[in-house]
Design a protein around this motif. Structure first.
Motif, PDB file in Angstrom:
ATOM      1  N   ASP A  43       0.836  -1.203   0.000  1.00  0.00           N
ATOM      2  CA  ASP A  43       0.000   0.000   0.000  1.00  0.00           C
ATOM      3  C   ASP A  43       0.872   1.256   0.000  1.00  0.00           C
ATOM      4  O   ASP A  43       0.627   2.205  -0.753  1.00  0.00           O
ATOM      5  N   MET A  44       1.886   1.262   0.858  1.00  0.00           N
ATOM      6  CA  MET A  44       2.749   2.432   0.984  1.00  0.00           C
ATOM      7  C   MET A  44       3.553   2.672  -0.285  1.00  0.00           C
ATOM      8  O   MET A  44       3.608   3.796  -0.806  1.00  0.00           O
ATOM      9  N   THR A  45       4.175   1.616  -0.803  1.00  0.00           N
ATOM     10  CA  THR A  45       4.971   1.796  -2.013  1.00  0.00           C
ATOM     11  C   THR A  45       4.086   2.120  -3.209  1.00  0.00           C
ATOM     12  O   THR A  45       4.498   2.864  -4.107  1.00  0.00           O
ATOM     13  N   GLY A  46       2.870   1.583  -3.226  1.00  0.00           N
ATOM     14  CA  GLY A  46       1.943   1.921  -4.294  1.00  0.00           C
ATOM     15  C   GLY A  46       1.568   3.391  -4.283  1.00  0.00           C
ATOM     16  O   GLY A  46       1.494   4.038  -5.335  1.00  0.00           O
ATOM     17  N   LEU A  47       1.350   3.943  -3.086  1.00  0.00           N
ATOM     18  CA  LEU A  47       1.054   5.368  -2.970  1.00  0.00           C
ATOM     19  C   LEU A  47       2.236   6.210  -3.438  1.00  0.00           C
ATOM     20  O   LEU A  47       2.061   7.218  -4.140  1.00  0.00           O
ATOM     21  N   LEU A  48       3.441   5.810  -3.055  1.00  0.00           N
ATOM     22  CA  LEU A  48       4.624   6.556  -3.469  1.00  0.00           C
ATOM     23  C   LEU A  48       4.810   6.500  -4.987  1.00  0.00           C
ATOM     24  O   LEU A  48       5.081   7.516  -5.633  1.00  0.00           O
ATOM     25  N   ALA A  49       4.663   5.306  -5.567  1.00  0.00           N
ATOM     26  CA  ALA A  49       4.839   5.172  -7.013  1.00  0.00           C
ATOM     27  C   ALA A  49       3.795   5.989  -7.772  1.00  0.00           C
ATOM     28  O   ALA A  49       4.121   6.655  -8.769  1.00  0.00           O
ATOM     29  N   GLU A  50       2.558   5.960  -7.300  1.00  0.00           N
ATOM     30  CA  GLU A  50       1.506   6.741  -7.952  1.00  0.00           C
ATOM     31  C   GLU A  50       1.807   8.234  -7.872  1.00  0.00           C
ATOM     32  O   GLU A  50       1.624   8.978  -8.855  1.00  0.00           O
ATOM     33  N   ALA A  51       2.270   8.675  -6.708  1.00  0.00           N
ATOM     34  CA  ALA A  51       2.592  10.097  -6.540  1.00  0.00           C
ATOM     35  C   ALA A  51       3.779  10.503  -7.405  1.00  0.00           C
ATOM     36  O   ALA A  51       3.830  11.624  -7.928  1.00  0.00           O
TER      37      ALA A  51
END
Length: 215
Positions: A43-51
């Motif tokens: 979840d955390m890395t997905g948010l970072l990658a999306e941002a």
């Protein structure tokens, strides 16, 4: 291929590393408020990658970033692994417009005392996969991200140092350290960063950055 990558990294590597760090710093600034208790690592890395991708699409982002794309959980197939058995790289910054394309890989690990100790960060699935060559096998540089869920930056820096010392004293060291942990400042926006250099099984050295983000 190795010689081609090495030559391209000599030309583009320093700026590529800085830009990859900057994209991560912007992304962290944009989504840190969404790092709430209960989020797991994907979840955390997905948010970072999306941002990071959103920053690339933002018209205000400098044109120097036009050659980059972001990979989120990109699959890799070492040793013939297929389907769901393939490795998944947390965040990959890809430098296009050249052949072969360059990749800067971030692998993230949550850090929390008792349940998520530093051993998970330095071991298999973290640093261990970089050192073995399973991750970023031919890239001269890559980065670990420690997602701090409790304690302080200084605590986790000291835990990482302790893990290096313990490994050096082991009869079967796993970290293959060439250069010990040292402070480094790639961009001002990321504080408390460390770097180390390791000998991979292929014989190629790896410069590994250690970035800590409070969550």
């Amino acid at each position: 291929m190795r010689d081609e990558l090495s030559g391209l990294w000599n030309v583009y590597g320093e700026v590529f590393c800085q830009h990859s760090h900057q994209l991560l710093a912007w992304a962290y600034q944009d989504v840190r408020h969404r790092f709430v208790p209960g989020l797991d690592e994907p979840d955390m890395t997905g948010l970072l990658a999306e941002a990071m991708e959103n920053r690339l699409n933002d018209p205000s982002t400098p044109d120097a970033y036009l050659h980059y794309t972001i990979g989120d959980q990109m699959p890799r197939s070492p040793a013939g692994q297929l389907g769901n058995k393939r490795l998944r790289l947390d965040i990959t910054v890809i430098r296009s417009g050249i052949r072969p394309r360059l990749s800067f890989i971030f692998e993230a690990k949550r850090l929390r005392t008792n349940s998520l100790p530093i051993g998970k960060y330095v071991g298999s699935g973290g640093m261990g996969d970089f050192i073995s060559g399973r991750y970023a096998g031919e890239a001269p540089e890559a980065a670990m991200i420690g997602l701090i869920e409790n304690q302080t930056l200084q605590y986790w820096q000291s835990e990482l140092q302790r893990a290096f010392v313990e490994d050096s004293k082991s009869p079967s060291p796993c970290l293959s350290v060439i250069s010990e942990l040292a402070e480094v400042s790639i961009i001002q926006a990321i504080a408390g960063e460390l770097e180390s250099t390791h000998q991979r099984g292929s014989g190629l050295p790896l410069r590994l950055f250690h970035i800590f983000l409070e969550c």
